[in-house]
Motif scaffolding. Sequence first.
Motif, PDB file in Angstrom:
ATOM      1  N   GLU A 163       0.705  -1.311   0.046  1.00  0.00           N
ATOM      2  CA  GLU A 163       0.001  -0.016   0.060  1.00  0.00           C
ATOM      3  C   GLU A 163       0.882   1.100  -0.002  1.00  0.00           C
ATOM      4  OE1 GLU A 163      -3.563   2.195   2.700  1.00  0.00           O
ATOM      5  OE2 GLU A 163      -1.754   1.112   3.765  1.00  0.00           O
ATOM      6  N   LYS A 164       0.775   2.153  -1.130  1.00  0.00           N
ATOM      7  CA  LYS A 164       1.482   3.295  -1.074  1.00  0.00           C
ATOM      8  C   LYS A 164       1.067   4.358   0.003  1.00  0.00           C
ATOM      9  CE  LYS A 164       4.796   2.903  -4.460  1.00  0.00           C
ATOM     10  NZ  LYS A 164       6.170   2.837  -4.082  1.00  0.00           N
ATOM     11  N   ARG A 165       1.710   4.851   0.590  1.00  0.00           N
ATOM     12  CA  ARG A 165       1.354   5.826   1.738  1.00  0.00           C
ATOM     13  C   ARG A 165       2.230   7.303   1.519  1.00  0.00           C
ATOM     14  NH1 ARG A 165       2.502   1.305   3.878  1.00  0.00           N
ATOM     15  NH2 ARG A 165       4.654   2.054   4.618  1.00  0.00           N
ATOM     16  N   ILE A 166       1.713   8.176   1.937  1.00  0.00           N
ATOM     17  CA  ILE A 166       2.476   9.339   2.019  1.00  0.00           C
ATOM     18  C   ILE A 166       2.843   9.839   3.470  1.00  0.00           C
ATOM     19  CG2 ILE A 166       2.386  12.078   1.423  1.00  0.00           C
ATOM     20  CD1 ILE A 166       0.972  11.314  -1.124  1.00  0.00           C
ATOM     21  N   CYS A 167       4.082  10.221   3.776  1.00  0.00           N
ATOM     22  CA  CYS A 167       4.275  10.621   5.012  1.00  0.00           C
ATOM     23  C   CYS A 167       4.864  12.102   4.923  1.00  0.00           C
ATOM     24  CB  CYS A 167       5.794   9.842   5.347  1.00  0.00           C
ATOM     25  SG  CYS A 167       6.125  10.368   7.096  1.00  0.00           S
ATOM     26  N   VAL A 168       4.231  13.032   5.746  1.00  0.00           N
ATOM     27  CA  VAL A 168       4.823  14.281   5.661  1.00  0.00           C
ATOM     28  C   VAL A 168       5.818  14.501   6.853  1.00  0.00           C
ATOM     29  CG1 VAL A 168       3.894  16.657   5.959  1.00  0.00           C
ATOM     30  CG2 VAL A 168       2.542  15.285   4.614  1.00  0.00           C
ATOM     31  N   ILE A 169       6.826  15.252   6.482  1.00  0.00           N
ATOM     32  CA  ILE A 169       7.827  15.356   7.661  1.00  0.00           C
ATOM     33  C   ILE A 169       8.300  16.913   7.450  1.00  0.00           C
ATOM     34  CG2 ILE A 169      10.031  14.903   8.617  1.00  0.00           C
ATOM     35  CD1 ILE A 169       9.765  12.221   7.300  1.00  0.00           C
ATOM     36  N   ASP A 170       7.473  17.811   8.273  1.00  0.00           N
ATOM     37  CA  ASP A 170       7.886  19.385   7.928  1.00  0.00           C
ATOM     38  C   ASP A 170       8.434  19.604   9.667  1.00  0.00           C
ATOM     39  OD1 ASP A 170       8.016  21.929   7.282  1.00  0.00           O
ATOM     40  OD2 ASP A 170       5.803  22.123   8.013  1.00  0.00           O
TER      41      ASP A 170
ATOM     42  N   ALA B 219      13.777   4.686   3.512  1.00  0.00           N
ATOM     43  CA  ALA B 219      13.928   3.254   2.950  1.00  0.00           C
ATOM     44  C   ALA B 219      13.039   2.376   2.626  1.00  0.00           C
ATOM     45  CB  ALA B 219      15.041   2.438   3.878  1.00  0.00           C
ATOM     46  N   GLY B 220      11.853   2.625   3.152  1.00  0.00           N
ATOM     47  CA  GLY B 220      10.776   1.885   2.742  1.00  0.00           C
ATOM     48  C   GLY B 220      10.196   2.070   1.559  1.00  0.00           C
ATOM     49  N   SER B 221       9.795   0.962   0.814  1.00  0.00           N
ATOM     50  CA  SER B 221       9.460   1.127  -0.592  1.00  0.00           C
ATOM     51  C   SER B 221       8.007   1.522  -0.841  1.00  0.00           C
ATOM     52  CB  SER B 221       9.689   0.021  -1.328  1.00  0.00           C
ATOM     53  OG  SER B 221       8.916  -1.128  -0.631  1.00  0.00           O
ATOM     54  N   GLY B 222       7.305   1.513   0.156  1.00  0.00           N
ATOM     55  CA  GLY B 222       5.895   1.791   0.201  1.00  0.00           C
ATOM     56  C   GLY B 222       5.616   3.212   0.715  1.00  0.00           C
ATOM     57  N   THR B 223       6.464   4.116   0.904  1.00  0.00           N
ATOM     58  CA  THR B 223       6.238   5.378   1.372  1.00  0.00           C
ATOM     59  C   THR B 223       6.824   6.510   0.638  1.00  0.00           C
ATOM     60  OG1 THR B 223       6.131   4.506   3.904  1.00  0.00           O
ATOM     61  CG2 THR B 223       6.419   6.898   3.353  1.00  0.00           C
ATOM     62  N   VAL B 224       6.026   7.648   0.200  1.00  0.00           N
ATOM     63  CA  VAL B 224       6.667   8.623  -0.242  1.00  0.00           C
ATOM     64  C   VAL B 224       6.668   9.795   0.688  1.00  0.00           C
ATOM     65  CG1 VAL B 224       5.908  10.220  -1.968  1.00  0.00           C
ATOM     66  CG2 VAL B 224       5.389   8.011  -2.665  1.00  0.00           C
ATOM     67  N   VAL B 225       7.782  10.147   0.850  1.00  0.00           N
ATOM     68  CA  VAL B 225       7.912  11.372   1.695  1.00  0.00           C
ATOM     69  C   VAL B 225       7.717  12.921   1.161  1.00  0.00           C
ATOM     70  CG1 VAL B 225       9.473  12.333   3.331  1.00  0.00           C
ATOM     71  CG2 VAL B 225       9.546   9.924   3.255  1.00  0.00           C
ATOM     72  N   LEU B 226       6.839  13.612   1.635  1.00  0.00           N
ATOM     73  CA  LEU B 226       6.696  14.697   1.468  1.00  0.00           C
ATOM     74  C   LEU B 226       7.265  15.848   2.566  1.00  0.00           C
ATOM     75  CD1 LEU B 226       5.578  17.070  -0.515  1.00  0.00           C
ATOM     76  CD2 LEU B 226       3.438  16.678   0.826  1.00  0.00           C
ATOM     77  N   GLY B 227       8.187  16.429   2.552  1.00  0.00           N
ATOM     78  CA  GLY B 227       9.066  16.993   3.652  1.00  0.00           C
ATOM     79  C   GLY B 227       9.616  18.191   3.265  1.00  0.00           C
ATOM     80  N   THR B 228      10.101  19.045   4.222  1.00  0.00           N
ATOM     81  CA  THR B 228      10.989  20.230   4.117  1.00  0.00           C
ATOM     82  C   THR B 228      12.326  20.208   4.742  1.00  0.00           C
ATOM     83  OG1 THR B 228      10.186  21.088   6.016  1.00  0.00           O
ATOM     84  CG2 THR B 228       8.962  21.527   4.022  1.00  0.00           C
ATOM     85  N   ILE B 229      13.210  20.806   4.139  1.00  0.00           N
ATOM     86  CA  ILE B 229      14.682  20.902   4.701  1.00  0.00           C
ATOM     87  C   ILE B 229      15.278  22.054   4.683  1.00  0.00           C
ATOM     88  CG2 ILE B 229      15.209  18.183   4.388  1.00  0.00           C
ATOM     89  CD1 ILE B 229      16.775  19.146   1.596  1.00  0.00           C
ATOM     90  N   PRO B 230      16.120  22.485   5.506  1.00  0.00           N
ATOM     91  CA  PRO B 230      16.678  23.930   5.117  1.00  0.00           C
ATOM     92  C   PRO B 230      18.027  23.711   4.114  1.00  0.00           C
ATOM     93  CG  PRO B 230      17.883  22.861   7.213  1.00  0.00           C
ATOM     94  CD  PRO B 230      16.723  22.002   6.620  1.00  0.00           C
ATOM     95  N   ILE B 231      18.170  25.176   3.528  1.00  0.00           N
ATOM     96  CA  ILE B 231      19.298  25.116   2.665  1.00  0.00           C
ATOM     97  C   ILE B 231      20.400  25.321   3.839  1.00  0.00           C
ATOM     98  CG2 ILE B 231      20.368  26.659   1.201  1.00  0.00           C
ATOM     99  CD1 ILE B 231      17.711  27.141  -0.355  1.00  0.00           C
ATOM    100  N   PRO B 232      21.590  24.982   3.574  1.00  0.00           N
ATOM    101  CA  PRO B 232      22.640  24.850   4.514  1.00  0.00           C
ATOM    102  C   PRO B 232      23.154  26.307   4.468  1.00  0.00           C
ATOM    103  CG  PRO B 232      23.576  23.643   2.662  1.00  0.00           C
ATOM    104  CD  PRO B 232      21.916  23.946   2.412  1.00  0.00           C
ATOM    105  N   LYS B 233      23.057  26.930   5.873  1.00  0.00           N
ATOM    106  CA  LYS B 233      24.137  28.229   5.840  1.00  0.00           C
ATOM    107  C   LYS B 233      24.994  27.956   7.218  1.00  0.00           C
ATOM    108  CE  LYS B 233      20.122  29.993   8.195  1.00  0.00           C
ATOM    109  NZ  LYS B 233      19.099  30.943   8.484  1.00  0.00           N
TER     110      LYS B 233
END
Length: 166
Positions: free
Chosen positions: A102-109, A130-144
């Motif tokens: 089952e494809k799932r979406i995981c939000v990590i903000d 690493a999980g093949s069934g999960t798509v991650v929608l997330g946010t990361i900072p641009i490095p400063k």
Amino acid sequence: LFSSLFLGVGKTTLIQKVTQALKSSGIPIDGFYTEEVREGGRRTGFDVVTLSGNRGPLSRVSSDSSTSRREYRVGQYVVDLVSFEHLVLPMLRNINHGSDTEKRICVIDEIGKMELFSQAFIQAVRQTLAGSGTVVLGTIPIPKGKPLDLVEEIRSRKDVKVFNVS
């Protein structure tokens, strides 16, 4: 992943709008976002809000400039690691133990300095990616300044697409 150099450009708003659209389409989605806490027009911290509706402190402004050994700080904010892990880790473990069919979406903000004080969170994010069934929608900072190891690891993955938000 959405990335930005500055606070307040709309990464979380974008995540919330995409999340609402996916939910209304009936797509299985879980996760969390961070939200500013304001008092008297002034930012006093950040909360973690799960998509299931739970909320708790991620950080708060500290008026005390001394630091204890157990205190995790980013600038003027003291990070509440216990609260963060209590809200986020069970949700990530639940996603990671789901069926790969089952494809799932995981939000990590967001995957940023405050969140990365938690070694358990780092491990859970790696498992989720690493999980093949999960798509991650997330946010990361641009490095400063000094790059954050997990953020750079994620940014360099071949299966990750980064959109800069301005």
